[in-house]
Design a protein around this motif. Structure first.
Motif, PDB file in Angstrom:
ATOM      1  N   CYS A   1      37.769  44.488  49.242  1.00 19.17           N
ATOM      2  CA  CYS A   1      38.312  43.129  49.300  1.00 19.17           C
ATOM      3  C   CYS A   1      39.531  43.067  50.225  1.00 19.17           C
ATOM      4  CB  CYS A   1      38.683  42.636  47.901  1.00 19.17           C
ATOM      5  SG  CYS A   1      37.258  42.308  46.839  1.00 19.17           S
ATOM      6  N   SER A   2      40.334  44.127  50.240  1.00 13.22           N
ATOM      7  CA  SER A   2      41.487  44.181  51.143  1.00 13.22           C
ATOM      8  C   SER A   2      41.019  44.198  52.591  1.00 13.22           C
ATOM      9  CB  SER A   2      42.336  45.420  50.842  1.00 13.22           C
ATOM     10  OG  SER A   2      42.860  45.363  49.528  1.00 13.22           O
TER      11      SER A   2
ATOM     12  N   ILE B   1      38.744  47.087  45.329  1.00 13.00           N
ATOM     13  CA  ILE B   1      40.032  46.606  45.844  1.00 13.00           C
ATOM     14  C   ILE B   1      40.146  46.909  47.333  1.00 13.00           C
ATOM     15  CG2 ILE B   1      42.529  47.005  45.784  1.00 13.00           C
ATOM     16  CD1 ILE B   1      42.265  47.305  42.723  1.00 13.00           C
TER      17      ILE B   1
ATOM     18  N   HIS C   1      44.698  41.551  40.527  1.00 12.38           N
ATOM     19  CA  HIS C   1      45.272  42.343  41.614  1.00 12.38           C
ATOM     20  C   HIS C   1      45.604  41.480  42.830  1.00 12.38           C
ATOM     21  CE1 HIS C   1      45.873  45.971  44.094  1.00 12.38           C
ATOM     22  NE2 HIS C   1      45.307  45.263  45.059  1.00 12.38           N
ATOM     23  N   PHE C   2      44.720  40.539  43.147  1.00 10.46           N
ATOM     24  CA  PHE C   2      44.912  39.720  44.349  1.00 10.46           C
ATOM     25  C   PHE C   2      45.572  38.377  44.050  1.00 10.46           C
ATOM     26  CE2 PHE C   2      41.464  42.595  45.668  1.00 10.46           C
ATOM     27  CZ  PHE C   2      42.002  43.080  46.844  1.00 10.46           C
ATOM     28  N   ASP C   3      46.067  38.218  42.832  1.00 11.51           N
ATOM     29  CA  ASP C   3      46.774  36.997  42.424  1.00 11.51           C
ATOM     30  C   ASP C   3      45.918  35.749  42.636  1.00 11.51           C
ATOM     31  OD1 ASP C   3      48.881  35.582  41.325  1.00 11.51           O
ATOM     32  OD2 ASP C   3      49.857  35.251  43.261  1.00 11.51           O
TER      33      ASP C   3
ATOM     34  N   LEU D   1      40.139  42.274  39.441  1.00 15.32           N
ATOM     35  CA  LEU D   1      40.287  41.985  40.873  1.00 15.32           C
ATOM     36  C   LEU D   1      41.124  40.735  41.104  1.00 15.32           C
ATOM     37  CD1 LEU D   1      36.665  42.726  42.200  1.00 15.32           C
ATOM     38  CD2 LEU D   1      38.746  44.016  42.753  1.00 15.32           C
ATOM     39  N   CYS D   2      40.845  39.703  40.305  1.00 15.72           N
ATOM     40  CA  CYS D   2      41.621  38.458  40.438  1.00 15.72           C
ATOM     41  C   CYS D   2      43.101  38.709  40.142  1.00 15.72           C
ATOM     42  CB  CYS D   2      41.062  37.389  39.503  1.00 15.72           C
ATOM     43  SG  CYS D   2      39.421  36.788  39.965  1.00 15.72           S
TER      44      CYS D   2
ATOM     45  N   ARG E   1      39.939  40.786  53.589  1.00 15.13           N
ATOM     46  CA  ARG E   1      41.061  39.841  53.768  1.00 15.13           C
ATOM     47  C   ARG E   1      41.608  39.857  55.198  1.00 15.13           C
ATOM     48  NH1 ARG E   1      45.720  39.258  49.430  1.00 15.13           N
ATOM     49  NH2 ARG E   1      46.056  41.470  49.910  1.00 15.13           N
TER      50      ARG E   1
END
Length: 429
Positions: A65-66, A62, A97-99, A94-95, A69
């Motif tokens: 990926c943050s 997470i 969490h990141f919508d 993960l999907c 972003r």
């Protein structure tokens, strides 16, 4: 404007590059997150951005990926299992969490545990073999006696037929249990063994996306008691009734397991009572499957999956209907591979779509009695089953290899005669 990126968790020897290429065709920048990017040769060869990290640590993923972003517009996240299918559940988390579009991680997790999967399928009224869960040798032997020999004995968690064996008598049950529990099999969690009825009959796999059955493939294994694939044919040559029954049971599996999103493939045996489900896998199979489906129906599974992952409209309509077949090259002894040749001539045969070797000369060959035993494959396609089979036979007959067996105890290495093998031209042996 930030560049759109597709995050790929880990990689895959067979289909990883297909995802990279499909992502690039869709205008995406692929980024691989892996515990060891060097495992996947195509990343360096293609100059793909790869980041080393702990892919078993959700919080670390997470954070990574943050961080990404801040530079990229992350359009979607997907990944590959390798020998650990928990990767798919991690992708789902993960999907979530990141919508982003993705599968329900709880549904994926209950699929990865074959015992839990069996329970959900049974509750959903899906035809499955009789089964028991065991944690020690006594429980395995008792379960085999309750079900009745022969039985399949395998790890409750795993893939690629690793640790799977048909046991026809008490001695074989004890032998394989000793193998699984005696330190030779690598367990990713506490040892749990599934003992199940041997569902005897022709093998098929249904490929699905969302709630749609794309097609059904026929498969042949090598010699029992192990389950090493030798031959795939897509689409399977089924009657309308057989196709409908397999498709209907496939959709029942998806409902029972909550798999209404993304790809899956469902393995069957056609028994005296019709289609019996062996297992459900919430992913596109590796190996030759995407190529066979594209040759057979003109459907690019990988591209359509990525479209789904990034929230775009996807299209599974058949463009044509051909017969595509794959034959796997499997050695019949252990030793040192002296040479392997004829693949270029095989690739030049009209109707051959792909010839791929997985090994090079001087490679040690140590058979493990699972998918890792294959040393290459040949794929052919045409408008008719007979023509495709003839093309495949001609191509496979052109490929041969030599293996020098390992010396036995007390034997001098130079005395071991070379073992020359050309793949069988008929059915998988």
């Amino acid at each position: 404007m930030a560049r759109r990126a597709l995050i790929l968790l880990e990689g895959h020897r067979d289909i990883g590059l297909l995802y990279i290429q499909a992502a690039q065709r869709l205008g995406l920048h692929p980024i691989t997150l892996s515990a060891d990017p060097a495992r996947y040769d195509y990343l360096a060869t293609e100059g793909i951005e790869a980041i080393r990290g702990d892919t078993d640590n959700l919080d670390a993923l997470i954070r990574e990926c943050s961080r990404l972003r801040a530079t990229y517009d992350i359009a979607g996240i997907t990944g590959f299992a390798g020998d650990d299918e928990s990767v798919y559940a991690t992708v789902g988390k993960l999907c979530l969490h990141f919508d982003l579009p993705g599968a329900n991680p709880a549904s994926i997790e209950q699929c990865c545990d074959k015992f839990t999967q069996r329970q959900f399928l049974a509750e959903g009224g899906v035809p499955i073999p009789a089964y028991r869960l065991a944690a020690n040798a006594w429980e395995v032997e008792s379960s085999a006696a309750e079900i009745g020999l022969p039985v399949i004995v395998k790890p409750a968690i795993g893939s690629g037929s690793i640790g799977v064996r048909l046991c026809r008598n008490v001695e074989e049950v004890a032998e394989h249990t000793t193998y699984l529990l005696g330190g030779k099999h690598v367990w990713r969690s506490s040892p749990r063994i599934l003992v199940e009825e041997f569902a005897e009959g022709a093998q098929y796999s249904a490929y699905t996306m969302g709630n749609e059955v794309i097609g059904i493939c026929a498969a042949d294994f090598g010699p029992l008691p192990h389950f090493v694939y030798r031959h795939f044919t897509f689409p399977a040559l089924l009657t309308d009734d057989q196709h409908k029954r397999i498709a209907d049971v496939s959709l029942s599996c998806l409902r029972a397991l909550g798999l209404g999103w993304g790809p899956a493939h469902i393995e069957f045996r056609w028994t005296k009572r019709g289609p019996v489900v062996i297992e459900v896998n919430p992913r596109i199979p590796g190996g030759t499957t995407p190529r066979l489906v594209q040759l057979g129906y003109g459907v690019d599974l990988v591209t359509e999956h990525i479209k789904l992952v990034i929230g775009e409209e996807w299209d599974l309509r058949k463009r044509h209907s051909h017969i595509a077949s794959a034959r796997f090259l499997v050695p019949d002894c252990d030793g040192i591979l002296d040479w392997i040749d004829g693949h270029r001539q095989a690739a030049a045969v009209s109707g051959v779509a792909e010839v791929k070797l997985y090994v090079e000369p001087k490679t040690p060959i140590v058979r493990k009695r699972d998918y890792r035993d294959c040393i290459g494959h040949v794929i052919a396609a045409s408008a008719s089953p007979a023509q495709t089979e003839a093309i495949l036979k001609r191509a496979v007959d052109l490929i041969g290899w030599s293996i020098t067996p390992f010396p036995t105890v007390g034997e001098q290495e130079q005395s071991a005669p070379p073992h020359v093998r050309a793949p069988s031209a008929g059915r998988a042996q």
